[in-house]
Design an enzyme around this catalytic site. Structure first.
Site, short mmCIF file in Angstrom:
data_model
loop_
_atom_site.label_atom_id
_atom_site.label_comp_id
_atom_site.label_asym_id
_atom_site.label_seq_id
_atom_site.Cartn_x
_atom_site.Cartn_y
_atom_site.Cartn_z
N CYS A 32 0.82 -1.21 0.00
CA CYS A 32 0.00 0.00 0.00
C CYS A 32 0.86 1.26 0.00
O CYS A 32 0.35 2.36 -0.21
CB CYS A 32 -0.94 0.01 1.19
SG CYS A 32 -2.30 -1.15 1.00
N LYS A 35 0.70 3.49 -3.14
CA LYS A 35 -0.50 4.28 -3.48
C LYS A 35 -0.09 5.68 -3.94
O LYS A 35 0.89 6.23 -3.47
CB LYS A 35 -1.39 4.43 -2.23
CG LYS A 35 -2.38 3.28 -2.04
CD LYS A 35 -3.17 3.47 -0.76
CE LYS A 35 -4.53 4.04 -1.02
NZ LYS A 35 -5.60 3.42 -0.22
N ASP A 64 -14.26 6.80 0.43
CA ASP A 64 -14.60 5.58 1.13
C ASP A 64 -13.81 4.39 0.62
O ASP A 64 -13.16 4.46 -0.41
CB ASP A 64 -16.11 5.32 1.03
CG ASP A 64 -16.83 5.87 2.25
OD1 ASP A 64 -16.61 5.30 3.33
OD2 ASP A 64 -17.56 6.87 2.12
N GLY A 153 -10.62 -13.43 -13.71
CA GLY A 153 -9.70 -12.32 -13.52
C GLY A 153 -9.17 -11.80 -14.83
O GLY A 153 -9.65 -12.15 -15.91
N SER A 155 -5.21 -10.65 -16.61
CA SER A 155 -3.77 -10.56 -16.39
C SER A 155 -3.09 -9.99 -17.62
O SER A 155 -3.56 -10.18 -18.74
CB SER A 155 -3.21 -11.96 -16.09
OG SER A 155 -3.62 -12.85 -17.11
CO CO Z 1 -8.67 0.10 -0.99
#
Ligand code: CO
Ligand code: CO
Length: 362
Positions: A32, A35, A64, A153, A155
């Site tokens: 993360c 980000k 959110d 998914g 890819s």
């Molecule tokens: Co998130």
């Protein structure tokens, strides 16, 4: 440093490429912490037209964790997507962590995950295909543990590996916990300790001399399902998961959406011991420093809260815990419900007070 270096995914993979490049070295920041900084993101999103469908109960306006869309029968669909670069070298663990992190956004809104789609980018010419298989396997394991299913998914062959999920959950409309809804008099409860970003950065730089990474990995791969269940049992006014923007960054979003101020008592915030040590030695992810700079306009730190403590509160967590606002009278019951379920921590770390969207840390 991590399991994959001593035990590669398959024998043949190792034989084919003796100098297999460790997964976590493909990107400059991992998990993360990669980000886009909150400041830049807000500026980008603010120029986009607002969504206007009345069934869109939660859109991007209040930062959110997931979008929520009303469907007939008092229910709503919670939809989220999260993916990032490898935070560990072991592909299966990377898959588990990324999936846990993606599922977390559904739990933060008190939803139940039902369906997931995998999103993957992988350098097919550089790394063995078995490694991608292991990433997907690890992710699917967590989806199954969450009681959901992987339905497919997408890819791409790309020079930097990425993996994550788009997760669909369901939630009763009346039980959605969003950033908005925190009220003066609420207590703030945290369910995983801070410092994961600092420790992951130390490990990435081969500086994890206290060997804290296995514990950080265990935390990152722990579903927030139990925390969500405890919220469903006791009730909550607002909730979010603590990820790339750090505890204070996500709390700022709660304050802004709810039109309230918050107070955090640093001494009550659970922090991984090794992270305290490393941050004193100057180890912290770039994302954590970016959070700290952004939050300077929103946070007042008391004289006892030094720069190291400030960085820990801003530390970019990969797959962190939930931050829950609920009436102070109910908070001890929530803590007990969390402890009964064995969440990594269950700590009252501060409260909500009337005022502009600011945070006071003492
Ligand atoms: Co998130
Ligand atoms: Co989130």
């Amino acid at each position: 440093m991590t399991p994959s270096r001593s035990s590669p995914p398959t024998r043949s993979a190792q034989d084919a490429s003796p100098a297999l490049r460790p997964l976590s070295t493909f990107a400059s920041s991992a998990g993360c912490a990669c980000k886009i900084p909150q400041f830049d993101l807000s500026a980008i999103l603010s120029k986009l037209p607002a969504a206007s469908d009345p069934n869109l109960l939660v859109g991007h306006a209040e930062s959110d964790d997931a979008a929520v869309y009303r469907i007939p029968g008092g229910h709503a669909v919670v939809q989220t997507i999260d993916f990032f670069t490898p935070v560990v070298d072991d592909p299966r663990l990377f898959g588990r962590i990324a999936a846990t992190n993606a599922l977390s956004d559904v739990y933060a809104m008190r939803g139940r995950p039902v369906l997931a789609l995998a999103v993957a980018a992988f350098p097919m010419k550089v790394l063995p295909a078995e490694m991608l298989q292991e990433i997907l396997r690890g992710g699917a394991e967590k989806v199954v543990e969450a009681g959901a299913v992987v339905g497919g998914g997408h890819s791409i062959d790309h020079d930097i590996p990425l993996y994550g999920l788009s997760v669909t959950g369901v939630v009763e409309e009346s039980r959605i916990t969003r950033n908005k809804g925190a009220r003066p008099g609420d207590a703030l409860v945290l369910t995983k300790p801070l410092g994961i970003g600092v420790i992951a950065t130390a490990a990435k730089n081969d500086q994890d001399r206290l060997k804290a990474m296995p514990e950080a990995i265990r935390l990152m791969a722990t579903l927030n399902r139990d925390a969500c269940d405890a919220m469903l049992e006791v009730g909550a006014h607002a909730a979010t998961d603590v990820t790339g923007f750090g505890l204070l960054g996500h709390l700022r979003n709660v304050c802004a959406a709810s039109g309230v101020s918050a107070r955090i008592a640093f001494k009550d915030v659970p922090v991984l011991e090794a992270a305290r040590t490393y941050v004193r030695e100057g180890i912290a992810p770039g994302g954590t420093h970016a959070n700290w700079r952004f939050l300077n306009d929103w946070v007042t730190y008391g004289p006892s809260v030094g720069k190291e403590e400030q960085l820990l509160l801003c530390d970019a967590q990969t797959s962190g815990g939930l931050l829950i606002a609920l009436s102070a009278a109910d908070a001890p019951r929530l803590v007990a419900a969390l402890e009964r379920r064995g969440t990594p921590c269950a700590a009252i770390v501060g409260d909500i007070v009337e005022g502009p969207p600011r945070i006071e840390v003492g």
